[in-house]
Design an enzyme around this catalytic site. Sequence first.
Site, PDB file in Angstrom:
ATOM      1  CE1 TYR A  32      82.355  23.998  23.411  1.00 31.73           C
ATOM      2  CE2 TYR A  32      81.779  26.126  24.336  1.00 31.73           C
ATOM      3  CZ  TYR A  32      81.924  24.764  24.474  1.00 31.73           C
ATOM      4  OH  TYR A  32      81.660  24.158  25.681  1.00 31.73           O
ATOM      5  CE  LYS A 146      85.057  26.223  25.859  1.00 31.64           C
ATOM      6  NZ  LYS A 146      84.261  25.547  26.886  1.00 31.64           N
ATOM      7  CD  GLU A 178      85.731  18.687  32.515  1.00 29.21           C
ATOM      8  OE1 GLU A 178      86.067  19.867  32.582  1.00 29.21           O
ATOM      9  OE2 GLU A 178      85.749  18.051  31.442  1.00 29.21           O
ATOM     10  CG  LEU A 202      87.977  22.505  28.509  1.00 28.47           C
ATOM     11  CD1 LEU A 202      88.280  22.152  27.063  1.00 28.47           C
ATOM     12  CD2 LEU A 202      86.866  23.529  28.578  1.00 28.47           C
TER      13      LEU A 202
HETATM   14  N1  PDD Z   1      82.332  25.840  29.628  1.00 27.95           N
HETATM   15  N2  PDD Z   1      84.907  22.034  31.716  1.00 27.95           N
HETATM   16  C1  PDD Z   1      83.903  22.025  30.817  1.00 27.95           C
HETATM   17  C2  PDD Z   1      83.328  20.721  30.396  1.00 27.95           C
HETATM   18  C3  PDD Z   1      83.435  23.236  30.291  1.00 27.95           C
HETATM   19  O1  PDD Z   1      82.462  23.234  29.370  1.00 27.95           O
HETATM   20  C4  PDD Z   1      84.005  24.463  30.750  1.00 27.95           C
HETATM   21  C5  PDD Z   1      83.557  25.790  30.236  1.00 27.95           C
HETATM   22  C6  PDD Z   1      85.039  24.410  31.694  1.00 27.95           C
HETATM   23  C7  PDD Z   1      85.715  25.654  32.213  1.00 27.95           C
HETATM   24  O2  PDD Z   1      86.518  26.229  31.231  1.00 27.95           O
HETATM   25  P1  PDD Z   1      86.840  27.800  31.205  1.00 27.95           P
HETATM   26  O3  PDD Z   1      87.348  28.140  32.547  1.00 27.95           O
HETATM   27  O4  PDD Z   1      87.866  27.924  30.147  1.00 27.95           O
HETATM   28  O5  PDD Z   1      85.557  28.509  30.883  1.00 27.95           O
HETATM   29  C8  PDD Z   1      85.463  23.183  32.149  1.00 27.95           C
HETATM   30  C9  PDD Z   1      81.890  27.023  28.939  1.00 27.95           C
HETATM   31  C10 PDD Z   1      81.819  28.229  29.806  1.00 27.95           C
HETATM   32  C11 PDD Z   1      80.606  26.718  28.176  1.00 27.95           C
HETATM   33  O6  PDD Z   1      80.594  25.676  27.546  1.00 27.95           O
HETATM   34  O7  PDD Z   1      79.679  27.525  28.190  1.00 27.95           O
END
Ligand code: PDD
Length: 282
Positions: A32, A146, A178, A202
């Site tokens: 996703y 992801k 993270e 991620l």
């Molecule tokens: N989550 N790390 C994890 C585990 C995440 O699920 C996310 C983002 C990030 C940040 O990634 P980005 O900057 O590309 O949004 C880091 C999204 C927003 C979610 O699952 O809703």
Amino acid sequence: MVNNILYNDQIVKRDHVVEIEDRGYQFGDGIYEVIGVYDGEPLLMDEHMRRLERSAREIRLDLPAETDKLKKQLQELVQVNGLEEGIIYLQVSRGVAPRLHEFPSANTKAVTVAYTREEPRETDLEDNGGTAVLTEDIRWLRCDIKTLNLLPNVLAKQKAVENNAIEAILHRGDTVTEASASNVFIVKDGKLYTHPADNYILNGITRQKILQLCDELGLKVYEETYTVDDLLNADEVFISATKTDIAPILKVDDKTIGNGMPGDVTKQLVRAFRSLYEKKKA
Ligand code: PDD
């Protein structure tokens, strides 16, 4: 009312029912993306599409369409839903097939679904920050993909919410990785540190943009591991994720970070990030 969704190749009303043997639903067998929308414009769309392609490759899933086409369909979805501020949620599962763990037959097509959700800008959070809790990182060893498998993230975030915190910061043993749905940066003596983009995190699109902004602003940033102790004794801590963008963390468990106020480096980056979409508007 944002009532339309992208279902495979078509924009249809959101009354679609999930197939019970969709592998995303049964196995979390899919990937996703969450893409931020500001003033009706998706931000960093190409970067999200590139990461989607990478996730697909890593789990050996054939995307049903070129991401260029997908990108246009997502833009159309934003338009027909009249979305100004919010997110696009996009997921691609390995399709619908009798429930067997192994990959389904080659003629099973991946299922693409996307919808939009209105969400205001989190300016208050960006300006004033929040608190976080620490929790052990119990995820698998491919956190760089992801995927839909988010149960450890769900449990971690729930712990945060039950403690009136905005995030749960994850650590594997002594190393901070993270957070449940965001990346983590610390600032010490004017230098930034964030976990390297390996299989333990991620590689956030927001994280990557921040690295670029640091470069432009002449801020020194190290993609290096750091410990829980380093986190607790940092001058500043912030998290980054799509739509939250950058949020200062003022306290972790019972430990106040720095002077308990959003720090100068964080504030500088919040301003720089905002200008990415405010510039577009002008
Ligand atoms: N989550 N790390 C994890 C585990 C995440 O699920 C996310 C983002 C990030 C940040 O990634 P980005 O900057 O590309 O949004 C880091 C999204 C927003 C979610 O699952 O809703």
